[in-house]
Design an enzyme around this catalytic site. Structure first.
Site, PDB file in Angstrom:
ATOM      1  N   ASP A 159      15.571  25.118  12.112  1.00 27.84           N
ATOM      2  CA  ASP A 159      15.879  24.013  13.036  1.00 27.84           C
ATOM      3  C   ASP A 159      16.237  22.675  12.370  1.00 27.84           C
ATOM      4  OD1 ASP A 159      14.465  26.024  14.264  1.00 27.84           O
ATOM      5  OD2 ASP A 159      12.849  24.746  14.962  1.00 27.84           O
TER       6      ASP A 159
HETATM    7  N1  DQQ Z   1      11.085  26.803  14.760  1.00 28.57           N
HETATM    8  C1  DQQ Z   1      10.948  27.061  16.160  1.00 28.57           C
HETATM    9  C2  DQQ Z   1      10.103  25.920  16.602  1.00 28.57           C
HETATM   10  C3  DQQ Z   1       9.141  25.774  15.493  1.00 28.57           C
HETATM   11  C4  DQQ Z   1      10.006  26.006  14.297  1.00 28.57           C
HETATM   12  C5  DQQ Z   1      12.274  27.138  16.854  1.00 28.57           C
HETATM   13  C6  DQQ Z   1       9.336  26.736  13.178  1.00 28.57           C
HETATM   14  O1  DQQ Z   1       9.438  26.158  17.817  1.00 28.57           O
HETATM   15  O2  DQQ Z   1       8.557  24.481  15.460  1.00 28.57           O
HETATM   16  O3  DQQ Z   1      13.216  27.807  16.090  1.00 28.57           O
HETATM   17  O4  DQQ Z   1      10.199  26.791  12.070  1.00 28.57           O
END
Ligand code: DQQ
Length: 574
Positions: free
Chosen positions: A55
């Site tokens: 992300d």
């Molecule tokens: N990636 C998820 C989120 C979390 C993160 C979404 C963990 O919910 O915080 O892709 O890498």
């Protein structure tokens, strides 16, 4: 003595003026330039030099610099239980300089990973970050970090608040169901608000919190919004959009000229859905005009997740970026040594009809344009293929617009065909229709055994015209073991009045397509084995029986941007 002064000056210049050089104690070389060994690395999409990325986190503009953090495993190309916030900076959102890791899992409140979160610029120009920590008991908690030195334009070092966590798991919520705080907005009552994603018994929830000082937070009894049966809501985003302007609004803007977008990532489906609605901070309620269901609005109908937006005060626009995961296997990622891209930054705004958002690649892409080729008003008979020559087909930005002259010939849309993705899967580009399929064949090999077809079909349904847009990856590679899902969505345009336009950004292993001027977006990852680099070709095609007119085709080669390139300095230099 003169030698020492000279050396000190060199060190000073390197440290202070050449921010592309990252001094590291380990020495290595990595060819980040796409080559035959790394044909899938991209040229103008954001990715780290190596290893895992997911992300985008905490994008912001601060004192003349754009900052982008991202979820990163610095030790390998796969996701792990030691996720960090990596950090890059840019002056133009195109070229990015890597900095040291910003937030590492080191404390009891984040020892098992530093997960996603957001940045907020507090009054007095003070940036802060809220992020999710996985604590020593594997609970998800919300933490605060501030820059060590806010006069450093690159905000290289971040300090965690010693009173973390600032928000604990709500009672009744499972340890791993509480994450991803948003950018905060300031309401008229002088209190900050944020939302945090969660779920209870499969009901997706956006918990709402308020605070006066950003340190002490209290939760409202009612969430900002929740929808049964949708599973956990990840990476929520909540922001205003002007009803009468394509400019962006800062996150705290609240008046009758804005509507509010609530975007949530549904983990169960890896899809970012959004709602448009009215938010009343006084009543603390949000009433979406389109309730979230699995067939409602998405930012992108392809591979595109965990997006995050921010307000760019320089050009007064809201910018959106997302994680675009790989479609190959873990073994492939290990062989490549990396995994994950970010989508090319998009501006987004509310469509004139106020029913959906519109997204468009940021104009800075023009800095990378070269070798324009174009033509106008060309009749395109059914069964035609036209090669777009004179550009680098593996690194290109192409726009094509179609005018339809025989709309009445459009086929009837079978009443039972309600799922556009299924229609696209059942009717690939090789299946002749009447008005369509027409569009582009991207990353095509010489013998056309490999190609990704992005195309439209026009149907009639109950006296209305329906425009279907497809991105068909089924023939994108002769390699096996890849996810070659075909994507599809309807485009909310009326071909009686509007031309059918398609803009596609092609960058080695990613194809981002914008239909109807950005009303419908589809992103795909593809890994050709023949149509690589100079072997790749680009075509416009019409496989319908009816002719159409290409009112305009414009294409550019896109130059390579400087993205997270670490220049290796000799090991003996330090
Ligand atoms: N990636 C998820 C989120 C979390 C993160 C979404 C963990 O919910 O915080 O892709 O890498």
């Amino acid at each position: 003595m003169r030698k020492t002064v000279g050396l000190l000056l060199v060190v000073f210049l390197v440290l202070h003026f050449n921010h592309h050089v990252v001094l590291r104690s380990d020495c290595f070389t990595l060819d980040a330039v796409p080559s035959n060994e790394q044909p899938y690395r991209t040229a103008f999409h954001f990715q780290p030099p190596r290893n895992w990325m997911n992300d985008p986190n905490g994008p912001m503009y601060y004192n003349g610099v754009y900052h982008l953090f991202y979820q990163h495993n610095p030790f390998g190309p796969l996701f792990s239980n030691q996720i960090y916030w990596a950090h890059s900076v840019s002056h133009d959102l195109i070229n990015w300089t890597p900095l040291d890791l910003a937030i590492a899992p080191t404390e009891p409140f984040d020892i098992n990973s530093c997960w996603s979160g957001s940045a907020t610029i507090l009054p007095g120009n003070k940036p802060v970050i809220l992020y999710t920590g996985i604590d020593s008991e594997n609970r998800q908690v919300q933490n605060l970090a501030i820059p060590k030195n806010s006069s450093d334009p690159y905000l290289r070092e971040w300090v965690k608040y010693t009173g973390n966590p600032i928000i604990n798991l709500p009672e009744g919520i499972k340890n791993d169901d509480f994450r991803d705080p948003t950018t905060a907005w300031l309401a008229d009552d002088g209190k900050w608000r944020i939302i945090v994603g969660s779920q209870k018994d499969k009901t997706g929830i956006a918990f709402l919190y308020q605070s006066i000082d950003f340190v002490n937070w209290s939760r409202y009894d009612s969430p900002l919004h929740q929808v049964a049966g949708t599973g956990i809501w990840e990476c929520p985003d909540f922001f205003p959009v002007w009803v009468d302007s394509t400019k962006g609004a800062d996150t705290s803007v609240m008046n009758t000229r804005v509507k509010h977008v609530l975007k949530v990532g549904l983990w169960d489906y890896s899809v970012d859905y959004y709602m448009i609605g009215n938010y009343s901070p006084a009543k603390e309620n949000y009433i979406p005009q389109n309730e979230l269901t699995l067939s409602t609005l998405r930012y992108d109908y392809g591979k595109y997740y965990a997006s995050k937006s921010f307000f760019d005060p320089v050009k007064k626009r809201r910018i959106l970026m997302a994680w675009v995961n790989e479609s190959d296997s873990e073994a492939d990622d290990i062989a490549k040594g990396w995994s994950g891209l970010h989508s090319f930054p998009r501006s987004l705004w509310l469509d004139q009809n106020q029913k959906q958002l519109v997204q468009w690649p940021i104009e800075e892409i023009e800095m990378l344009h070269e070798n324009k080729v174009s033509f106008q008003n060309k009749k395109f008979e059914g069964g035609s293929l036209h090669e777009v020559q004179g550009i680098t087909a593996f690194q290109t930005d192409v726009t094509i617009s179609f005018k339809l002259t025989s709309l009445e010939e459009a086929e009837e849309l079978d009443q039972s065909w309600s799922d556009p993705q299924l229609i696209c899967s059942g009717m690939d580009a090789s299946k002749k229709g009447k008005l369509g399929p027409f569009g582009l064949l991207a990353l095509a090999s010489n013998d056309l055994s490999e190609l990704t077809a992005i195309f439209f079909r026009i149907f009639q349904k109950e006296g209305q015209y329906v425009v279907l847009m497809c991105s068909d990856q089924s023939r994108s590679s002769t390699r096996i073991g890849l996810d070659k899902t075909t994507y599809g969505a309807f485009v909310d345009i009326n071909p009686q009045h509007d031309e059918i336009s398609l803009r596609t950004l092609i960058d080695h292993s990613i194809i981002e397509s914008f239909g109807g001027g950005g009303k419908t977006c589809i992103t795909a990852r593809v890994y050709p084995s023949l149509a690589i680099e100079k072997e790749a070709r680009l075509f416009a095609f019409n496989n319908g029986t009816e002719s159409v007119v290409i009112s305009e085709l414009s294409a550019w080669s896109v130059k390579k941007a400087r993205i997270n390139i670490e220049e290796t300095i000799s090991c003996t230099d330090h």
